[in-house]
Enzyme design. Structure first.
Site, PDB file in Angstrom:
ATOM      1  N   HIS A 184     -11.621  28.250 -62.539  1.00  0.00           N
ATOM      2  CA  HIS A 184     -12.524  29.132 -61.790  1.00  0.00           C
ATOM      3  C   HIS A 184     -13.108  30.224 -62.660  1.00  0.00           C
ATOM      4  CE1 HIS A 184     -10.753  27.686 -57.891  1.00  0.00           C
ATOM      5  NE2 HIS A 184     -12.056  27.620 -57.731  1.00  0.00           N
ATOM      6  N   ARG A 321     -28.124  14.841 -55.530  1.00  0.00           N
ATOM      7  CA  ARG A 321     -27.011  13.898 -55.589  1.00  0.00           C
ATOM      8  C   ARG A 321     -26.393  13.809 -54.202  1.00  0.00           C
ATOM      9  NH1 ARG A 321     -22.126  15.224 -59.477  1.00  0.00           N
ATOM     10  NH2 ARG A 321     -21.595  16.791 -57.938  1.00  0.00           N
ATOM     11  N   GLU A 410     -21.061   8.482 -65.074  1.00  0.00           N
ATOM     12  CA  GLU A 410     -19.913   9.366 -65.309  1.00  0.00           C
ATOM     13  C   GLU A 410     -18.662   8.565 -65.571  1.00  0.00           C
ATOM     14  OE1 GLU A 410     -20.161  12.756 -62.347  1.00  0.00           O
ATOM     15  OE2 GLU A 410     -20.586  11.083 -61.030  1.00  0.00           O
ATOM     16  N   ASN A 433     -19.252  15.836 -67.689  1.00  0.00           N
ATOM     17  CA  ASN A 433     -17.937  16.397 -67.347  1.00  0.00           C
ATOM     18  C   ASN A 433     -16.978  15.273 -66.976  1.00  0.00           C
ATOM     19  OD1 ASN A 433     -19.449  18.717 -67.502  1.00  0.00           O
ATOM     20  ND2 ASN A 433     -19.640  18.968 -65.301  1.00  0.00           N
ATOM     21  N   ASP A 434     -17.427  14.408 -66.083  1.00  0.00           N
ATOM     22  CA  ASP A 434     -16.566  13.295 -65.690  1.00  0.00           C
ATOM     23  C   ASP A 434     -16.544  12.200 -66.738  1.00  0.00           C
ATOM     24  OD1 ASP A 434     -15.239  13.816 -63.213  1.00  0.00           O
ATOM     25  OD2 ASP A 434     -17.221  13.909 -62.288  1.00  0.00           O
ATOM     26  N   CYS A 481     -26.898  15.887 -66.984  1.00  0.00           N
ATOM     27  CA  CYS A 481     -26.739  17.034 -66.090  1.00  0.00           C
ATOM     28  C   CYS A 481     -25.326  17.600 -66.135  1.00  0.00           C
ATOM     29  CB  CYS A 481     -27.116  16.666 -64.657  1.00  0.00           C
ATOM     30  SG  CYS A 481     -26.031  15.432 -63.934  1.00  0.00           S
TER      31      CYS A 481
HETATM   32  C1  PEP Z   1     -20.437  15.704 -64.251  1.00  0.00           C
HETATM   33  O1  PEP Z   1     -19.437  15.067 -63.961  1.00  0.00           O
HETATM   34  O2  PEP Z   1     -20.795  15.942 -65.433  1.00  0.00           O
HETATM   35  C2  PEP Z   1     -21.298  16.250 -63.192  1.00  0.00           C
HETATM   36  C3  PEP Z   1     -22.458  16.789 -63.470  1.00  0.00           C
HETATM   37  O3  PEP Z   1     -20.805  16.224 -61.918  1.00  0.00           O
HETATM   38  P1  PEP Z   1     -19.674  17.246 -61.387  1.00  0.00           P
HETATM   39  O4  PEP Z   1     -19.442  18.268 -62.471  1.00  0.00           O
HETATM   40  O5  PEP Z   1     -20.206  17.818 -60.142  1.00  0.00           O
HETATM   41  O6  PEP Z   1     -18.526  16.330 -61.184  1.00  0.00           O
HETATM   42 MG    MG Z   2     -19.141  14.433 -61.933  1.00  0.00          MG
END
Ligand code: PEP
Ligand code: MG
Length: 549
Positions: A184, A321, A410, A433-434, A481
């Site tokens: 956070h 999304r 992802e 990120n994922d 993204c």
């Molecule tokens: C990601 O996974 O990079 C993404 C943009 O989705 P989130 O961070 O919402 O999982």
């Molecule tokens: Mg994601």
């Protein structure tokens, strides 16, 4: 002293004297009071009104939404029902401290049981109780210190409420010993543009000691030299100047356009994103609208949120999304709370296909909002792993009236199959990120594996390249993204790998815009080649830097 390594959030650099977060209080003892109940009650009354006055005064200084939060806390402190509970404990022989501890905890439990907005206030109540107990003991209240001058805040970790309320005129930077890059603290720090290094582990800094917090280089420098201070000040100034630069569309030095888009979680952030030069929205995380909803939202209520977003970005691209529920973002109406390993469970498109009525409603609401507005709406599905999921999602979305339908990449399987997936999908957006979490098998929320969560890892870069190549083979656009797009040098690498748009938290737009103008497309390809040839994340970043030099 050796430099302290952690994970930098954003790219800023700041310097100043350290002030520590005051330590948590030891829990009050349940020994019986030696004072009379009236004496205890008078002491509590005095402490409660002092704490309420202090919270109100802080609220007035902070203004805006922070003032509302702090005034609500002040009212809680003086709540008559709570005080009745405190008095009952004191009449039973408890000390004032213990009575406050017990009565506030009981009230917090009641709020938690109610759930929703009131449930979320339980944490605030614990904070108020700590303040009252500190006052009764005559020690500093736990929480953000007020040394009377700007400072670098050093803490174990920060509660989200602490981070949200930080006074940006006073807090020059934040250093936390715990917490990973997606904690956070990190998310809010990034959103507020606070320079931060998180997860440093045990550190030995004293109040007043000068440090440089260098988020770009993931390091905290204690007792820096004059040269280091001057260098940090020059970099901070260059960054501030970049933020003032004209809001030109994203482009490389040779004019190659690289549209810069915003990641948003609600229409509320849309106007600010435009002010920061967002050329559209690259990721609207719709699940953020419904995190506290027990029931699936109606078509009508969803349509309203989408309409607001599309209206603000009239004439521009908006990529929405559909709900990405599951793992750290459970939605009671979509996800199964009993999964042992929810990041690998029925998450994202899997949950939506299981409850297809929810997906249908969302797509219907989007198509209706689109029909009433003038933005260029693109819709995409999260967590796509197969060609079949792509085909059924695009078919349904088009059947319900949506024109441009794509997927997020992802999951490594989607990157490897991008050439096949993009035969069907109109576009792909890479969620780094994922993608990094699943490629490296490293939980994105876990500080202990933070060293594996870098989007610079060549394994991730190879999958990004495979996706971009899949797009090129089918003449379809591929954007990014995930957080990777917010790192300026990595953004150049992504473009060099074949990515055509970048979407990020609006606070990152200025830095990325400035960096892109320093390289041509040929430079970007050369820098990307150097990075992808490396064997680990640190070497990839070092190779990219060397290729720039
Ligand atoms: C990601 O996974 O990079 C993404 C943009 O989705 P989130 O961070 O919402 O999982
Ligand atoms: Mg994601």
């Amino acid at each position: 002293m050796a430099d302290l390594r952690g994970v930098g959030i954003g790219l800023g650099v700041a310097q100043g004297p350290v002030a520590h977060m005051a330590a948590r209080l030891a829990p009050p003892s349940d020994a019986r009071s030696a004072r009379t109940p009236d004496e205890e009650k008078a002491a509590v009354a005095e402490a409660v009104s002092a704490v309420a006055a202090e919270l109100n005064a802080r609220g007035e200084r902070a203004g805006g939404s922070a003032q509302d939060v702090l005034e609500a806390q002040a009212m809680m402190a003086e709540d008559p029902t709570l005080l009745e509970g405190v008095h009952a404990e004191i009449d039973g022989g408890a000390t004032g401290e213990y009575a406050v501890h017990r009565a506030f905890a009981a009230f917090a439990e009641q709020l938690k049981a109610l759930g929703g907005y009131l449930g979320e206030r339980a944490a605030d109540l614990a904070d108020v109780a700590q303040r009252v107990i500190a006052h009764l003991r005559g020690v500093p209240a736990p929480g953000v210190p007020e040394p009377g001058h700007p400072f670098v805040l050093v803490a174990e970790d920060l509660a989200p409420a602490d981070t949200a309320l930080l006074d940006l005129d006073q807090v020059l930077a934040v250093v936390t010993t715990e917490g990973g890059p997606t904690s956070h603290t990190a998310i809010l720090a990034r959103e507020k543009g606070i320079v931060a290094v998180v997860g440093t582990g045990e550190i030995d800094l004293s109040d007043g000691q000068t440090v440089i917090v260098d988020a770009e280089n993931d390091v905290v420098i204690a007792d820096p030299t004059e040269d280091q201070l001057a260098d940090a000040a020059a970099r901070a100034e260059a960054r501030a100047n970049a933020a003032q630069a004209p809001l030109t569309p994203g482009a490389l030095a040779d004019g190659t356009p690289v549209p810069l888009l915003a990641n948003l979680g609600s229409p509320d952030g849309a106007a600010e994103a435009l002010e920061k030069g967002a050329e559209g929205v690259g990721l609207f995380r719709t699940e953020f609208l419904f995190l506290s909803s027990e029931e699936a939202p109606s078509v009508e209520s969803q349509k309203e949120s989408y309409r607001r977003m599309l209206e603000t970005f009239a004439g521009k691209k908006v990529v929405v999304r559909v709900l990405d529920a599951g793992a750290d973002k459970p939605l009671p109406f979509l996800t199964d709370a009993d999964e042992e390993n929810p990041a690998l469970g029925r998450r994202g498109i899997r949950a939506l296909q299981h409850r297809e009525n929810v997906l249908r409603d969302q797509l219907t609401a989007l198509a209706q909002a689109d029909a009433e507005t003038d933005a260029d709406l693109w819709v995409m599905a999260p967590m796509i792993a197969t060609v079949d999921e792509t085909a059924s999602f695009t078919l349904l979305a088009k059947e319900l009236g949506l024109k441009t339908v794509g997927v997020m990449v992802e999951v490594p399987s989607a990157a490897l199959l991008a050439d096949r997936i993009l035969e069907t999908a109109d576009f792909a957006s890479i969620g780094t990120n994922d993608l990094v979490q699943y490629t490296m098998a490293a939980d994105r929320l876990l500080g202990t594996v933070a060293h594996l969560q870098s989007p610079w890892h060549p394994a991730a870069l190879r999958l990004i390249k495979a996706t971009a190549d899949g797009g090129a083979a089918n003449g379809k656009p591929v954007g990014v993204c995930g957080e990777a797009a917010a790192d300026p040098l990595l953004a150049v690498v992504l473009v060099g790998l074949g990515v055509s748009t970048l979407s990020m938290s609006p606070s990152a737009l200025a830095d990325v815009r400035a960096e892109l103008t320093r390289h041509t497309i040929d430079d970007a390809r050369r820098i990307a080649e150097a990075a992808i040839a490396a064997g680990n994340a640190d070497d990839a970043r070092a190779a990219a830097r060397a290729a720039v030099a």
